[in-house]
Motif scaffolding. Structure first.
Motif, PDB file in Angstrom:
ATOM      1  N   LYS A   1     -82.738  22.145   0.287  1.00  0.00           N
ATOM      2  CA  LYS A   1     -82.247  21.617  -1.059  1.00  0.00           C
ATOM      3  C   LYS A   1     -83.035  22.666  -2.004  1.00  0.00           C
ATOM      4  O   LYS A   1     -84.344  23.143  -1.962  1.00  0.00           O
ATOM      5  CB  LYS A   1     -83.727  20.566  -1.883  1.00  0.00           C
ATOM      6  CG  LYS A   1     -83.407  19.106  -0.462  1.00  0.00           C
ATOM      7  CD  LYS A   1     -84.225  18.110  -0.965  1.00  0.00           C
ATOM      8  CE  LYS A   1     -83.436  16.824  -0.294  1.00  0.00           C
ATOM      9  NZ  LYS A   1     -84.965  15.588  -0.321  1.00  0.00           N
TER      10      LYS A   1
ATOM     11  N   GLY B   1     -79.943  15.780  -8.878  1.00  0.00           N
ATOM     12  CA  GLY B   1     -79.215  14.036  -8.050  1.00  0.00           C
ATOM     13  C   GLY B   1     -78.277  15.014  -7.341  1.00  0.00           C
ATOM     14  O   GLY B   1     -76.865  14.815  -6.417  1.00  0.00           O
ATOM     15  N   GLY B   2     -78.653  15.624  -6.345  1.00  0.00           N
ATOM     16  CA  GLY B   2     -77.694  16.216  -3.876  1.00  0.00           C
ATOM     17  C   GLY B   2     -77.390  17.856  -5.159  1.00  0.00           C
ATOM     18  O   GLY B   2     -76.425  17.522  -3.958  1.00  0.00           O
TER      19      GLY B   2
ATOM     20  N   TYR C   1     -77.525  20.497  -2.627  1.00  0.00           N
ATOM     21  CA  TYR C   1     -77.741  20.408  -1.517  1.00  0.00           C
ATOM     22  C   TYR C   1     -77.326  21.431   0.102  1.00  0.00           C
ATOM     23  O   TYR C   1     -75.579  20.435  -0.604  1.00  0.00           O
ATOM     24  CB  TYR C   1     -78.533  19.560  -1.493  1.00  0.00           C
ATOM     25  CG  TYR C   1     -79.002  18.690  -2.444  1.00  0.00           C
ATOM     26  CD1 TYR C   1     -80.234  19.809  -3.048  1.00  0.00           C
ATOM     27  CD2 TYR C   1     -80.559  17.823  -1.827  1.00  0.00           C
ATOM     28  CE1 TYR C   1     -81.208  19.587  -4.279  1.00  0.00           C
ATOM     29  CE2 TYR C   1     -81.256  17.326  -3.034  1.00  0.00           C
ATOM     30  CZ  TYR C   1     -81.584  18.432  -4.093  1.00  0.00           C
ATOM     31  OH  TYR C   1     -82.882  18.347  -4.587  1.00  0.00           O
TER      32      TYR C   1
ATOM     33  N   GLN D   1     -85.698  20.762   4.499  1.00  0.00           N
ATOM     34  CA  GLN D   1     -86.552  19.517   5.811  1.00  0.00           C
ATOM     35  C   GLN D   1     -86.015  19.785   6.777  1.00  0.00           C
ATOM     36  O   GLN D   1     -84.601  19.358   6.617  1.00  0.00           O
ATOM     37  CB  GLN D   1     -87.026  18.404   4.486  1.00  0.00           C
ATOM     38  CG  GLN D   1     -86.390  18.255   3.565  1.00  0.00           C
ATOM     39  CD  GLN D   1     -86.653  17.370   2.922  1.00  0.00           C
ATOM     40  OE1 GLN D   1     -86.351  15.937   2.358  1.00  0.00           O
ATOM     41  NE2 GLN D   1     -87.509  17.145   1.667  1.00  0.00           N
TER      42      GLN D   1
ATOM     43  N   CYS E   1     -82.773  13.576   8.018  1.00  0.00           N
ATOM     44  CA  CYS E   1     -83.313  11.982   8.566  1.00  0.00           C
ATOM     45  C   CYS E   1     -82.313  11.507   8.829  1.00  0.00           C
ATOM     46  O   CYS E   1     -80.822  11.410   8.255  1.00  0.00           O
ATOM     47  CB  CYS E   1     -84.190  11.657   7.430  1.00  0.00           C
ATOM     48  SG  CYS E   1     -85.971  12.584   7.634  1.00  0.00           S
TER      49      CYS E   1
ATOM     50  N   TYR F   1     -83.234   2.764  -1.280  1.00  0.00           N
ATOM     51  CA  TYR F   1     -83.499   3.465  -1.902  1.00  0.00           C
ATOM     52  C   TYR F   1     -83.609   2.187  -2.999  1.00  0.00           C
ATOM     53  O   TYR F   1     -83.167   1.034  -3.693  1.00  0.00           O
ATOM     54  CB  TYR F   1     -82.460   3.959  -3.583  1.00  0.00           C
ATOM     55  CG  TYR F   1     -81.814   5.125  -2.854  1.00  0.00           C
ATOM     56  CD1 TYR F   1     -80.675   5.107  -1.788  1.00  0.00           C
ATOM     57  CD2 TYR F   1     -82.793   6.358  -3.219  1.00  0.00           C
ATOM     58  CE1 TYR F   1     -80.541   5.860  -1.495  1.00  0.00           C
ATOM     59  CE2 TYR F   1     -81.520   7.395  -2.777  1.00  0.00           C
ATOM     60  CZ  TYR F   1     -80.929   6.964  -1.768  1.00  0.00           C
ATOM     61  OH  TYR F   1     -79.757   7.982  -1.208  1.00  0.00           O
TER      62      TYR F   1
ATOM     63  N   ARG G   1     -76.946   5.017  -2.979  1.00  0.00           N
ATOM     64  CA  ARG G   1     -75.769   5.446  -3.874  1.00  0.00           C
ATOM     65  C   ARG G   1     -74.897   5.846  -2.910  1.00  0.00           C
ATOM     66  O   ARG G   1     -74.882   6.598  -1.522  1.00  0.00           O
ATOM     67  CB  ARG G   1     -77.125   7.181  -3.785  1.00  0.00           C
ATOM     68  CG  ARG G   1     -78.269   7.001  -4.619  1.00  0.00           C
ATOM     69  CD  ARG G   1     -78.472   7.727  -4.927  1.00  0.00           C
ATOM     70  NE  ARG G   1     -80.063   7.918  -6.022  1.00  0.00           N
ATOM     71  CZ  ARG G   1     -81.227   8.579  -6.482  1.00  0.00           C
ATOM     72  NH1 ARG G   1     -81.331   9.329  -5.745  1.00  0.00           N
ATOM     73  NH2 ARG G   1     -81.944   8.101  -6.797  1.00  0.00           N
TER      74      ARG G   1
ATOM     75  N   GLU H   1     -72.804   8.724  -2.984  1.00  0.00           N
ATOM     76  CA  GLU H   1     -72.457  10.399  -2.908  1.00  0.00           C
ATOM     77  C   GLU H   1     -71.008  10.962  -2.937  1.00  0.00           C
ATOM     78  O   GLU H   1     -71.234  11.236  -1.675  1.00  0.00           O
ATOM     79  CB  GLU H   1     -73.681  10.597  -2.088  1.00  0.00           C
ATOM     80  CG  GLU H   1     -74.975  10.162  -3.109  1.00  0.00           C
ATOM     81  CD  GLU H   1     -76.136  10.427  -2.145  1.00  0.00           C
ATOM     82  OE1 GLU H   1     -77.725  10.909  -2.406  1.00  0.00           O
ATOM     83  OE2 GLU H   1     -76.265  11.253  -0.682  1.00  0.00           O
TER      84      GLU H   1
ATOM     85  N   GLU I   1     -87.931   6.565  -1.193  1.00  0.00           N
ATOM     86  CA  GLU I   1     -86.002   6.492  -1.198  1.00  0.00           C
ATOM     87  C   GLU I   1     -86.421   7.517   0.042  1.00  0.00           C
ATOM     88  O   GLU I   1     -86.938   8.688   1.136  1.00  0.00           O
ATOM     89  CB  GLU I   1     -85.039   7.603  -2.568  1.00  0.00           C
ATOM     90  CG  GLU I   1     -85.232   8.168  -3.673  1.00  0.00           C
ATOM     91  CD  GLU I   1     -85.076   8.838  -5.093  1.00  0.00           C
ATOM     92  OE1 GLU I   1     -84.265  10.290  -4.317  1.00  0.00           O
ATOM     93  OE2 GLU I   1     -84.677   9.106  -5.948  1.00  0.00           O
TER      94      GLU I   1
ATOM     95  N   GLU J   1     -88.092  10.819  -1.493  1.00  0.00           N
ATOM     96  CA  GLU J   1     -88.362  11.353  -2.943  1.00  0.00           C
ATOM     97  C   GLU J   1     -89.406   9.832  -3.672  1.00  0.00           C
ATOM     98  O   GLU J   1     -88.522   8.837  -3.016  1.00  0.00           O
ATOM     99  CB  GLU J   1     -87.069  12.448  -3.261  1.00  0.00           C
ATOM    100  CG  GLU J   1     -87.385  12.045  -4.919  1.00  0.00           C
ATOM    101  CD  GLU J   1     -86.476  12.530  -5.267  1.00  0.00           C
ATOM    102  OE1 GLU J   1     -87.086  13.865  -4.830  1.00  0.00           O
ATOM    103  OE2 GLU J   1     -85.752  12.597  -6.293  1.00  0.00           O
TER     104      GLU J   1
HETATM  105  P1  ATP Z   1     -82.325  12.895  -8.259  1.00  0.00           P
HETATM  106  O1  ATP Z   1     -83.494  13.013  -8.707  1.00  0.00           O
HETATM  107  O2  ATP Z   1     -81.299  12.248  -8.320  1.00  0.00           O
HETATM  108  O3  ATP Z   1     -83.365  11.791  -6.782  1.00  0.00           O
HETATM  109  P2  ATP Z   1     -82.491  15.211  -5.921  1.00  0.00           P
HETATM  110  O4  ATP Z   1     -81.504  15.567  -6.458  1.00  0.00           O
HETATM  111  O5  ATP Z   1     -83.725  15.176  -6.032  1.00  0.00           O
HETATM  112  O6  ATP Z   1     -82.062  13.415  -6.443  1.00  0.00           O
HETATM  113  P3  ATP Z   1     -83.048  13.846  -3.216  1.00  0.00           P
HETATM  114  O7  ATP Z   1     -83.181  12.481  -4.040  1.00  0.00           O
HETATM  115  O8  ATP Z   1     -84.304  14.349  -2.464  1.00  0.00           O
HETATM  116  O9  ATP Z   1     -81.787  15.189  -4.647  1.00  0.00           O
HETATM  117  O10 ATP Z   1     -81.859  14.665  -2.162  1.00  0.00           O
HETATM  118  C1  ATP Z   1     -79.826  13.704  -2.823  1.00  0.00           C
HETATM  119  C2  ATP Z   1     -79.616  13.020  -1.722  1.00  0.00           C
HETATM  120  O11 ATP Z   1     -79.308  14.113  -0.463  1.00  0.00           O
HETATM  121  C3  ATP Z   1     -80.255  11.869  -0.781  1.00  0.00           C
HETATM  122  O12 ATP Z   1     -79.377  10.448  -2.061  1.00  0.00           O
HETATM  123  C4  ATP Z   1     -79.746  11.648   0.540  1.00  0.00           C
HETATM  124  O13 ATP Z   1     -78.222  10.920   0.338  1.00  0.00           O
HETATM  125  C5  ATP Z   1     -79.623  13.488   0.837  1.00  0.00           C
HETATM  126  N1  ATP Z   1     -81.211  13.340   1.936  1.00  0.00           N
HETATM  127  C6  ATP Z   1     -82.023  14.129   0.913  1.00  0.00           C
HETATM  128  N2  ATP Z   1     -83.207  14.301   1.648  1.00  0.00           N
HETATM  129  C7  ATP Z   1     -83.070  14.168   2.886  1.00  0.00           C
HETATM  130  C8  ATP Z   1     -83.126  14.172   4.314  1.00  0.00           C
HETATM  131  N3  ATP Z   1     -84.306  15.024   4.363  1.00  0.00           N
HETATM  132  N4  ATP Z   1     -82.530  13.845   5.246  1.00  0.00           N
HETATM  133  C9  ATP Z   1     -81.452  13.423   4.754  1.00  0.00           C
HETATM  134  N5  ATP Z   1     -81.055  13.485   3.833  1.00  0.00           N
HETATM  135  C10 ATP Z   1     -81.304  13.411   2.302  1.00  0.00           C
END
Ligand code: ATP
Length: 357
Positions: free
Chosen positions: A155, A161-162, A165, A187, A190, A196, A225, A227, A294, A307
Motif C-alpha cells: 500500500k 481508495g486502493g 495497491y 501487510q 488476508c 465493511y 465494495r 473494486e 473494514e 482499516e
Molecule cells: P479507503 O480509504 O477508501 O478505505 P484505502 O486506500 O485506505 O481505501 P484500503 O481500504 O486499505 O485502501 O484497501 C483497499 C482494498 O484493498 C480493500 O477494500 C481490500 O479489497 C483490499 N485490501 C486492503 N488490505 C488488505 C489485506 N491486508 N488483505 C486483503 N485485502 C486487502
C-alpha cells in the motif's frame, strides 16, 4: 485544530431551532441530505468543481441550497455565510480527503464528531496502534520485502481508495511492481471474505448495546465494495498469466453492494467495535457517530480489521431506506438519517456542544 472553545462559542450564538446540515456535494451527500430533510433540517450543499446537476434527478435528496466555491481557499474565506445559516457540517470521506485532514481540522465551522480522531485515522501507524492496543486483530506487517514468504498487500502512503495497491507473492514479484520513489507499507494479504461494517456510537443513548462509557453501540448496515479490476479479474484466468500481458490487478472502488454476515459472527463484530470505541476514549477523548470497520473473515471465521473509517462511509449508500440491521432499531432509517437524528436530539436535549467539535 480549531479550539473546542471557539466551536462552543459559535454554537452559543446559533439559533438551535433553525439549524442547517451541510456537507460537500459527493460521496454520501444524497443520503445525508435525504436523512437531514427527513428529520426536518434545512440542507446546504458545498461544492468546488463537482457537478451538482445530478441532484435534480433526486428531488428528495436535493439540498435546499448549494454554494459553489472556486476552491477551498474561497470556502475558508466565506466561512461567515455558513455561520449565518447555523450550519453543522457532516464530514464524509471525500470531504476530509479533498480538503485535507489538517485543513478540515482547522475549518472553524461546527462539525459533527470529534476532530481529534483525524490525527489517529490519517496516520497509518497511529491507526494501527489504536486498533491493536484495543485488542482487535489487524493484518501482520512485513517490514523487509526480502522476507516475503506469503502473499502481501503493498500500500502506497496516501494512495486512496486502493489506487495503486498491489499484491506480491515473493521478492521478485515485489521488485517487478514496486515504485521505490513512493513510501509504502506491506501487510499480510488476508484471504477471505470482505465485510465493511457500519456502526454508530451514541454516547447519550442509554439503552441497547452499551459500552464502557455508558453509551450505545448500533450496527446500521454492512456492505461489500466493488473494486475494479480485481473483482472481475478471475474471468481472464490466472492473474499471473494476465500480468504477462500487462494486465495488473487494481483495487479502485467503483460501487457498493449490500450484504449481511452470518448471525454467529455478530458477537465478534460487536466485540471489536466496542473495543475500538472504548480505546478511543482512552486515547483521544472518544469517537462517536458513524464509523466503519473494514474487515476480512477467513475460513476459520476469524476477523482481521485492515482499516477503520471514522465517519460515514459511502458503503452506507445502498441503505437509504433502512437495512436488515437498522430496521431492527429504526425502521427505514439510513446512516444519514441517524446522524440527523443525533443532531436533532442533541439540540433538543441541550447537549449539542457535546457532539460537535
Ligand atoms: P479507503 O480509504 O477508501 O478505505 P484505502 O486506500 O485506505 O481505501 P484500503 O481500504 O486499505 O485502501 O484497501 C483497499 C482494498 O484493498 C480493500 O477494500 C481490500 O479489497 C483490499 N485490501 C486492503 N488490505 C488488505 C489485506 N491486508 N488483505 C486483503 N485485502 C486487502
Amino acid at each position: 485544530m480549531v479550539p473546542k472553545g471557539k466551536i462552543d462559542e459559535i454554537i452559543e450564538g446559533y439559533d438551535l431551532k433553525d439549524l442547517t446540515i451541510a456537507t460537500l456535494c459527493s460521496h454520501s451527500s444524497l443520503q445525508i441530505f435525504h436523512g437531514a430533510r427527513k428529520m426536518g433540517f434545512k440542507t446546504l450543499g458545498l461544492t468546488i468543481s463537482h457537478s451538482t446537476k445530478y441532484y435534480d434527478a433526486f428531488p428528495l435528496a436535493k439540498p435546499d441550497k448549494i454554494i459553489k466555491y472556486a476552491d477551498f481557499d474561497e470556502m475558508e474565506e466565506r466561512v461567515g455565510e455558513l455561520l449565518d445559516e447555523n450550519v453543522i457540517l457532516i464530514p464524509h470521506g471525500s470531504f476530509v480527503e479533498y480538503m485535507g485532514s489538517r485543513r478540515f481540522g482547522d475549518y472553524p465551522v461546527p462539525s459533527y464528531g470529534n476532530r481529534a480522531v483525524l490525527d489517529w485515522e490519517s496516520d497509518r501507524d497511529r491507526q494501527r496502534q489504536w486498533i491493536t492496543s484495543a485488542g482487535v486483530p489487524m493484518p501482520r506487517l512485513i517490514t523487509d520485502a526480502r522476507e516475503i514468504s506469503e502473499p502481501v498487500m503493498v500500500k502506497y502512503n496516501g494512495a486512496k481508495g486502493g489506487n495503486g495497491y498491489f499484491i506480491a507473492r515473493d521478492y521478485p514479484d515485489f521488485k517487478m511492481a514496486i515504485d521505490p520513489s513512493q513510501p509504502y507499507t506491506m501487510q499480510e494479504y488476508c484471504l477471505g471474505t470482505r465485510y465493511y461494517m457500519h456502526f454508530f456510537y451514541d454516547p447519550h443513548k442509554k439503552d441497547g448495546y452499551l459500552c464502557e462509557q455508558g453509551g450505545s453501540l448500533e450496527m446500521l448496515s454492512i456492505d461489500r465494495r466493488d473494486e475494479s479490476n480485481i473483482d472481475e479479474m478471475y474471468k481472464l484466468g490466472s492473474i499471473e498469466e494476465s500480468k504477462r500481458h500487462g494486465l495488473y490487478p487494481s483495487f479502485v472502488v467503483t460501487g457498493n453492494a449490500p450484504v449481511v454476515i452470518r448471525e454467529s459472527l455478530l458477537p465478534k463484530a460487536f466485540d471489536m467495535a466496542e473495543k475500538v470505541v472504548n480505546k478511543s476514549y482512552e486515547l483521544f477523548g472518544g469517537m462517536w457517530g458513524p464509523f466503519c470497520l473494514e474487515t476480512v473473515v477467513n475460513d476459520k471465521l476469524q476477523f482481521k480489521v485492515f482499516e477503520i473509517s471514522t465517519r460515514i462511509v459511502a458503503g452506507t449508500n445502498p441503505f437509504i431506506s433502512g437495512s436488515p440491521y437498522a430496521d431492527l432499531i429504526y425502521p427505514g432509517l439510513s446512516t444519514g438519517g441517524r446522524l440527523a437524528m443525533g443532531i436533532r436530539d442533541a439540540a433538543a436535549g441541550g447537549y449539542l456542544k457535546d457532539v460537535v467539535s
